[in-house]
Design a protein around this motif. Structure first.
Motif, mmCIF file in Angstrom:
data_model
loop_
_atom_site.group_PDB
_atom_site.id
_atom_site.type_symbol
_atom_site.label_atom_id
_atom_site.label_comp_id
_atom_site.label_asym_id
_atom_site.label_seq_id
_atom_site.Cartn_x
_atom_site.Cartn_y
_atom_site.Cartn_z
ATOM 1 N N HIS A 78 0.712 -1.104 -0.054
ATOM 2 C CA HIS A 78 -0.117 -0.261 -0.112
ATOM 3 C C HIS A 78 0.708 1.181 0.214
ATOM 4 O O HIS A 78 0.460 1.966 -0.958
ATOM 5 C CB HIS A 78 -0.608 -0.398 1.558
ATOM 6 C CG HIS A 78 -1.991 1.274 1.008
ATOM 7 N ND1 HIS A 78 -3.452 1.008 0.779
ATOM 8 C CD2 HIS A 78 -1.768 2.413 1.690
ATOM 9 C CE1 HIS A 78 -3.648 2.117 1.097
ATOM 10 N NE2 HIS A 78 -2.433 3.134 1.310
ATOM 11 N N GLU A 82 1.376 3.873 -2.789
ATOM 12 C CA GLU A 82 1.630 5.742 -2.693
ATOM 13 C C GLU A 82 2.508 6.068 -3.210
ATOM 14 O O GLU A 82 1.772 7.794 -3.762
ATOM 15 C CB GLU A 82 0.757 6.178 -1.069
ATOM 16 C CG GLU A 82 -0.098 5.428 -0.953
ATOM 17 C CD GLU A 82 -1.014 5.544 0.456
ATOM 18 O OE1 GLU A 82 0.188 5.943 1.509
ATOM 19 O OE2 GLU A 82 -2.380 6.006 1.124
ATOM 20 N N HIS A 97 -4.944 7.647 -1.518
ATOM 21 C CA HIS A 97 -5.144 6.395 -0.641
ATOM 22 C C HIS A 97 -6.053 5.229 -0.929
ATOM 23 O O HIS A 97 -5.977 3.562 -1.235
ATOM 24 C CB HIS A 97 -5.307 7.400 0.665
ATOM 25 C CG HIS A 97 -6.039 5.623 1.698
ATOM 26 N ND1 HIS A 97 -5.068 5.221 2.419
ATOM 27 C CD2 HIS A 97 -7.245 5.395 2.010
ATOM 28 C CE1 HIS A 97 -5.750 4.344 2.950
ATOM 29 N NE2 HIS A 97 -6.941 4.383 2.947
ATOM 30 N N HIS A 127 3.012 9.928 3.557
ATOM 31 C CA HIS A 127 2.132 10.997 4.805
ATOM 32 C C HIS A 127 3.028 10.699 5.503
ATOM 33 O O HIS A 127 2.672 10.521 6.956
ATOM 34 C CB HIS A 127 0.384 10.027 5.477
ATOM 35 C CG HIS A 127 -0.419 9.995 3.843
ATOM 36 N ND1 HIS A 127 -0.585 9.021 2.935
ATOM 37 C CD2 HIS A 127 -0.844 11.082 3.514
ATOM 38 C CE1 HIS A 127 -1.376 8.835 2.057
ATOM 39 N NE2 HIS A 127 -1.929 9.900 2.038
#
Ligand SMILES: [Zn+2]
Length: 218
Positions: A78, A82, A97, A127
């Protein structure tokens, strides 16, 4: 090989247990995945048969070591995706996301390894969250919430506590970005808002709510 749904359950349990092995109750999982408690119970039985969770009725569920390994691999994919979306495809950080939620289930280990190599082995996602290594290790860097800093303290923005698009769009608008140098100029006792400077240039006032959602290097 695990199904999309199984991986989402494992990831949800990992997050709800505070990245550890605390017991998580069925209702909390149902809420997180927006599904019925009865479906959760069925899936937990299945995952338990596969040796991925320990499920004790009325006591809740925790991940086994094998389950935790899968959670970390899904999170690794993930966060790598990103980085790819922001750095290579010019997505904004508030847009990645949802797309990464799909890409994280692509199972090819070779693809993940090549992606990691292509990106230059990044350690953090857009992030500021750490990317687990191939062996599942997480590097945590010391960090502090902006709200906890004193007047005259400064630091570099390393992450956010809230990844909702509305918050990220607000930060964009205010010119607050990952890697920006922030200095606390004043704290207003009345409402705990803060006057800060960004990159020693722009001064602005942020609410205590905003300050509680920005991490700075300590
Ligand atoms: Zn994400």
């Amino acid at each position: 090989m695990h199904s999309f749904t199984e991986e989402n359950y494992i990831k949800a349990i990992y997050k709800l247990s505070g990245n550890g092995r605390d017991g998580v109750n069925t209702n909390a999982i149902a809420d997180a995945l927006d599904t019925r408690a009865a479906s959760v119970t069925d899936m937990l039985r299945k995952l338990s048969t596969k040796g991925l969770v320990d499920y004790v009725k009325y006591k809740g569920v925790s991940l086994t070591e094998a389950g935790e390994r899968i959670a970390l691999q899904v999170i690794r994919k993930h966060r790598l995706w990103e980085v790819f979306l922001v750095e290579k495809l010019r997505f904004n950080w508030d847009e990645v996301h949802e797309v990464a939620e799909e890409l994280e289930h692509v199972s090819s280990e070779l693809l993940t390894r090549r992606l990691d190599e292509f990106l230059g082995y990044p350690q953090f996602d857009p992030h500021g969250d750490p990317i687990p290594s191939e062996s599942g290790e997480l590097k945590l860097k010391p960090q502090k919430l902006l709200a906890e800093m004193d007047v005259q303290d400064s630091g570099v923005v390393v992450g956010v506590n809230d990844s909702q698009p509305l918050f990220l769009q607000y930060l964009d608008k205010m010119g607050i970005f990952l890697g920006a140098k922030v200095k606390v100029l004043d704290k207003i006792p009345y409402d705990s808002s803060l006057e800060i400077s960004i990159e020693n240039k722009k001064n602005l006032v942020v609410s205590s709510e905003v300050a509680r959602n920005i991490f700075l290097s300590a």
